[in-house]
Write a protein that holds these residues in place. Structure first.
Motif, PDB file in Angstrom:
ATOM      1  N   ALA A  18       0.840  -1.195   0.000  1.00  0.00           N
ATOM      2  CA  ALA A  18       0.000   0.000   0.000  1.00  0.00           C
ATOM      3  C   ALA A  18       0.875   1.245   0.000  1.00  0.00           C
ATOM      4  O   ALA A  18       1.950   1.275   0.584  1.00  0.00           O
ATOM      5  CB  ALA A  18      -0.917  -0.015   1.215  1.00  0.00           C
ATOM      6  N   GLY A  19       0.369   2.278  -0.669  1.00  0.00           N
ATOM      7  CA  GLY A  19       1.086   3.538  -0.688  1.00  0.00           C
ATOM      8  C   GLY A  19       1.923   3.769  -1.918  1.00  0.00           C
ATOM      9  O   GLY A  19       2.727   4.704  -1.945  1.00  0.00           O
ATOM     10  N   THR A  20       1.737   2.956  -2.939  1.00  0.00           N
ATOM     11  CA  THR A  20       2.451   3.155  -4.204  1.00  0.00           C
ATOM     12  C   THR A  20       1.482   3.026  -5.363  1.00  0.00           C
ATOM     13  O   THR A  20       0.449   2.371  -5.257  1.00  0.00           O
ATOM     14  CB  THR A  20       3.587   2.128  -4.394  1.00  0.00           C
ATOM     15  N   LEU A  21       1.827   3.664  -6.484  1.00  0.00           N
ATOM     16  CA  LEU A  21       1.097   3.472  -7.727  1.00  0.00           C
ATOM     17  C   LEU A  21       1.993   2.706  -8.684  1.00  0.00           C
ATOM     18  O   LEU A  21       3.159   3.054  -8.876  1.00  0.00           O
ATOM     19  CB  LEU A  21       0.711   4.830  -8.338  1.00  0.00           C
ATOM     20  N   THR A  22       1.448   1.646  -9.291  1.00  0.00           N
ATOM     21  CA  THR A  22       2.187   0.786 -10.203  1.00  0.00           C
ATOM     22  C   THR A  22       1.695   1.011 -11.616  1.00  0.00           C
ATOM     23  O   THR A  22       0.481   1.062 -11.856  1.00  0.00           O
ATOM     24  CB  THR A  22       1.989  -0.692  -9.818  1.00  0.00           C
ATOM     25  N   ILE A  54      -1.490  12.894  -3.438  1.00  0.00           N
ATOM     26  CA  ILE A  54      -2.764  12.198  -3.297  1.00  0.00           C
ATOM     27  C   ILE A  54      -2.817  11.634  -1.883  1.00  0.00           C
ATOM     28  O   ILE A  54      -2.031  10.756  -1.525  1.00  0.00           O
ATOM     29  CB  ILE A  54      -2.886  11.060  -4.328  1.00  0.00           C
ATOM     30  N   THR A  55      -3.737  12.144  -1.071  1.00  0.00           N
ATOM     31  CA  THR A  55      -3.872  11.722   0.323  1.00  0.00           C
ATOM     32  C   THR A  55      -5.202  11.009   0.503  1.00  0.00           C
ATOM     33  O   THR A  55      -6.258  11.537   0.118  1.00  0.00           O
ATOM     34  CB  THR A  55      -3.790  12.924   1.275  1.00  0.00           C
ATOM     35  N   ALA A  56      -5.153   9.816   1.070  1.00  0.00           N
ATOM     36  CA  ALA A  56      -6.366   9.024   1.240  1.00  0.00           C
ATOM     37  C   ALA A  56      -7.147   9.492   2.456  1.00  0.00           C
ATOM     38  O   ALA A  56      -6.630   9.534   3.575  1.00  0.00           O
ATOM     39  CB  ALA A  56      -6.005   7.553   1.395  1.00  0.00           C
ATOM     40  N   SER A  57      -8.413   9.848   2.231  1.00  0.00           N
ATOM     41  CA  SER A  57      -9.321  10.193   3.324  1.00  0.00           C
ATOM     42  C   SER A  57      -9.847   8.945   4.008  1.00  0.00           C
ATOM     43  O   SER A  57     -10.303   8.997   5.161  1.00  0.00           O
ATOM     44  CB  SER A  57     -10.496  11.026   2.789  1.00  0.00           C
ATOM     45  N   GLU A  58      -9.818   7.839   3.292  1.00  0.00           N
ATOM     46  CA  GLU A  58     -10.154   6.502   3.783  1.00  0.00           C
ATOM     47  C   GLU A  58      -9.400   5.517   2.911  1.00  0.00           C
ATOM     48  O   GLU A  58      -8.790   5.914   1.916  1.00  0.00           O
ATOM     49  CB  GLU A  58     -11.665   6.270   3.716  1.00  0.00           C
ATOM     50  N   ASP A  59      -9.400   4.244   3.279  1.00  0.00           N
ATOM     51  CA  ASP A  59      -8.712   3.265   2.433  1.00  0.00           C
ATOM     52  C   ASP A  59      -9.262   3.349   1.016  1.00  0.00           C
ATOM     53  O   ASP A  59     -10.480   3.333   0.807  1.00  0.00           O
ATOM     54  CB  ASP A  59      -8.910   1.847   2.973  1.00  0.00           C
ATOM     55  N   THR A  60      -8.353   3.448   0.039  1.00  0.00           N
ATOM     56  CA  THR A  60      -8.753   3.791  -1.335  1.00  0.00           C
ATOM     57  C   THR A  60      -8.008   2.939  -2.344  1.00  0.00           C
ATOM     58  O   THR A  60      -6.814   2.690  -2.209  1.00  0.00           O
ATOM     59  CB  THR A  60      -8.454   5.281  -1.606  1.00  0.00           C
ATOM     60  N   GLU A  61      -8.737   2.518  -3.374  1.00  0.00           N
ATOM     61  CA  GLU A  61      -8.127   1.939  -4.576  1.00  0.00           C
ATOM     62  C   GLU A  61      -8.275   2.973  -5.678  1.00  0.00           C
ATOM     63  O   GLU A  61      -9.379   3.473  -5.924  1.00  0.00           O
ATOM     64  CB  GLU A  61      -8.811   0.634  -4.967  1.00  0.00           C
ATOM     65  N   LEU A  62      -7.170   3.280  -6.358  1.00  0.00           N
ATOM     66  CA  LEU A  62      -7.127   4.419  -7.259  1.00  0.00           C
ATOM     67  C   LEU A  62      -6.572   4.009  -8.617  1.00  0.00           C
ATOM     68  O   LEU A  62      -5.638   3.208  -8.701  1.00  0.00           O
ATOM     69  CB  LEU A  62      -6.218   5.502  -6.656  1.00  0.00           C
ATOM     70  N   VAL A  63      -7.151   4.572  -9.687  1.00  0.00           N
ATOM     71  CA  VAL A  63      -6.605   4.409 -11.045  1.00  0.00           C
ATOM     72  C   VAL A  63      -6.315   5.794 -11.605  1.00  0.00           C
ATOM     73  O   VAL A  63      -7.148   6.706 -11.501  1.00  0.00           O
ATOM     74  CB  VAL A  63      -7.593   3.643 -11.951  1.00  0.00           C
ATOM     75  N   LEU A  64      -5.136   5.942 -12.202  1.00  0.00           N
ATOM     76  CA  LEU A  64      -4.683   7.226 -12.752  1.00  0.00           C
ATOM     77  C   LEU A  64      -4.164   7.014 -14.170  1.00  0.00           C
ATOM     78  O   LEU A  64      -3.380   6.099 -14.411  1.00  0.00           O
ATOM     79  CB  LEU A  64      -3.567   7.800 -11.876  1.00  0.00           C
ATOM     80  N   GLY A 103      -3.180   1.645  -7.671  1.00  0.00           N
ATOM     81  CA  GLY A 103      -2.610   1.269  -6.385  1.00  0.00           C
ATOM     82  C   GLY A 103      -3.617   1.423  -5.271  1.00  0.00           C
ATOM     83  O   GLY A 103      -4.724   1.954  -5.458  1.00  0.00           O
ATOM     84  N   THR A 104      -3.226   0.941  -4.094  1.00  0.00           N
ATOM     85  CA  THR A 104      -4.030   1.047  -2.882  1.00  0.00           C
ATOM     86  C   THR A 104      -3.339   2.008  -1.925  1.00  0.00           C
ATOM     87  O   THR A 104      -2.137   1.898  -1.688  1.00  0.00           O
ATOM     88  CB  THR A 104      -4.192  -0.335  -2.218  1.00  0.00           C
ATOM     89  N   ILE A 105      -4.110   2.943  -1.403  1.00  0.00           N
ATOM     90  CA  ILE A 105      -3.585   3.931  -0.465  1.00  0.00           C
ATOM     91  C   ILE A 105      -4.389   3.813   0.828  1.00  0.00           C
ATOM     92  O   ILE A 105      -5.619   3.910   0.809  1.00  0.00           O
ATOM     93  CB  ILE A 105      -3.697   5.360  -1.032  1.00  0.00           C
ATOM     94  N   ARG A 106      -3.705   3.588   1.929  1.00  0.00           N
ATOM     95  CA  ARG A 106      -4.383   3.467   3.217  1.00  0.00           C
ATOM     96  C   ARG A 106      -4.764   4.838   3.760  1.00  0.00           C
ATOM     97  O   ARG A 106      -4.135   5.848   3.440  1.00  0.00           O
ATOM     98  CB  ARG A 106      -3.476   2.746   4.224  1.00  0.00           C
ATOM     99  N   LYS A 107      -5.793   4.859   4.575  1.00  0.00           N
ATOM    100  CA  LYS A 107      -6.268   6.104   5.169  1.00  0.00           C
ATOM    101  C   LYS A 107      -5.112   6.874   5.808  1.00  0.00           C
ATOM    102  O   LYS A 107      -4.340   6.313   6.583  1.00  0.00           O
ATOM    103  CB  LYS A 107      -7.346   5.813   6.203  1.00  0.00           C
ATOM    104  N   GLY A 108      -4.983   8.145   5.426  1.00  0.00           N
ATOM    105  CA  GLY A 108      -3.944   8.991   5.977  1.00  0.00           C
ATOM    106  C   GLY A 108      -2.638   8.980   5.210  1.00  0.00           C
ATOM    107  O   GLY A 108      -1.795   9.861   5.418  1.00  0.00           O
TER     108      GLY A 108
END
Length: 233
Positions: free
Chosen positions: A139-143, A218-228, A168-173
């Motif tokens: 968590a915390g990286t974009l691949t 990019i800061t996660a307000s909650e656990d997030t899965e993101l596509v860019l 990637g997956t970004i954990r809350k905070g």
């Protein structure tokens, strides 16, 4: 500049087997202000009912990326390719000089995916298709899942476009910093969760256009899965 398109303002289409939202003009949905971002032309958020899907149909001169969020999709094309892409993985189809393909949900549950179309930088290429299972990075990286940018290291599926699809997956905070650079734009969608992008709030399945920013936080307000998508302007 960061401009947010809320999910409830996306274009919509629904029939007995497909529930689709369109980030940009597509099919019967047309908005002159929503024709794409740089070379990114289509971003569809599709839910496909079990045992149904897209029957064979043709494409030319387009890079078509499918990111599966839930379930799986089974691909078949006129080149003889056939394969199943499941949640968290990606497939890329180079339409090139012409290809006919079908995409079916052979699963017992709905399949949810993002279908992304990017204009190619090279024309007249041979059509092709590929899929890849990516290791789930910490968590915390974009691949980079698909990448056609100069200097790409070859670990992602190739694109015939000056663009990349990252996830990637970004954990809350947590905060992830991503460089875009001059002459580039980004379009990002949290498939789950919510984030702020340089302080601007982006909710679940909203779309955010990023332009004129060398780097985004990019800061996660909650656990997030993101596509860019990072693409030439």
């Amino acid at each position: 500049m960061i401009q947010v398109q809320p999910f409830d303002r996306l274009g919509a289409f629904r029939n007995e087997w497909l529930n689709a939202r369109h980030h940009f003009s597509f099919g019967g949905y047309h908005d002159a202000a929503r024709m794409g971002v740089g070379g990114l032309r289509v971003w569809n958020d599709d839910e496909i009912a079990p045992g149904t899907g897209f029957d064979p149909h043709p494409h030319r001169e387009m890079e078509i990326i499918t990111y599966v969020r839930e379930g799986a999709i089974t691909h078949r094309d006129s080149l003889g390719n056939e394969g199943r892409t499941e949640a968290g993985d990606v497939q890329v189809m180079h339409a090139g000089t012409g290809i006919v393909h079908a995409e079916y949900n052979r699963e017992a549950t709905p399949t949810r995916l993002f279908q992304i179309w990017i204009m190619p930088g090279q024309h007249g290429v041979a059509p092709g298709w590929g899929t890849r299972s990516f290791p789930k990075a910490g968590a915390g990286t974009l691949t980079a899942l698909a990448d056609g940018r100069a200097g790409a290291d070859g670990s992602a599926l190739p694109l015939y476009a000056d663009a990349a699809v990252l996830a990637g997956t970004i954990r809350k905070g947590q905060t992830v910093r991503q460089k875009l650079g001059a002459g580039r734009v980004g379009y990002l969608v949290p498939s789950t969760g919510a984030v702020t992008v340089n302080g601007v709030a982006v909710g679940t399945r909203d779309g955010a256009t990023v332009s004129g920013e060398d780097e985004i936080a990019i800061t996660a307000s909650e656990d997030t899965e993101l596509v860019l998508v990072d693409v030439a302007a």
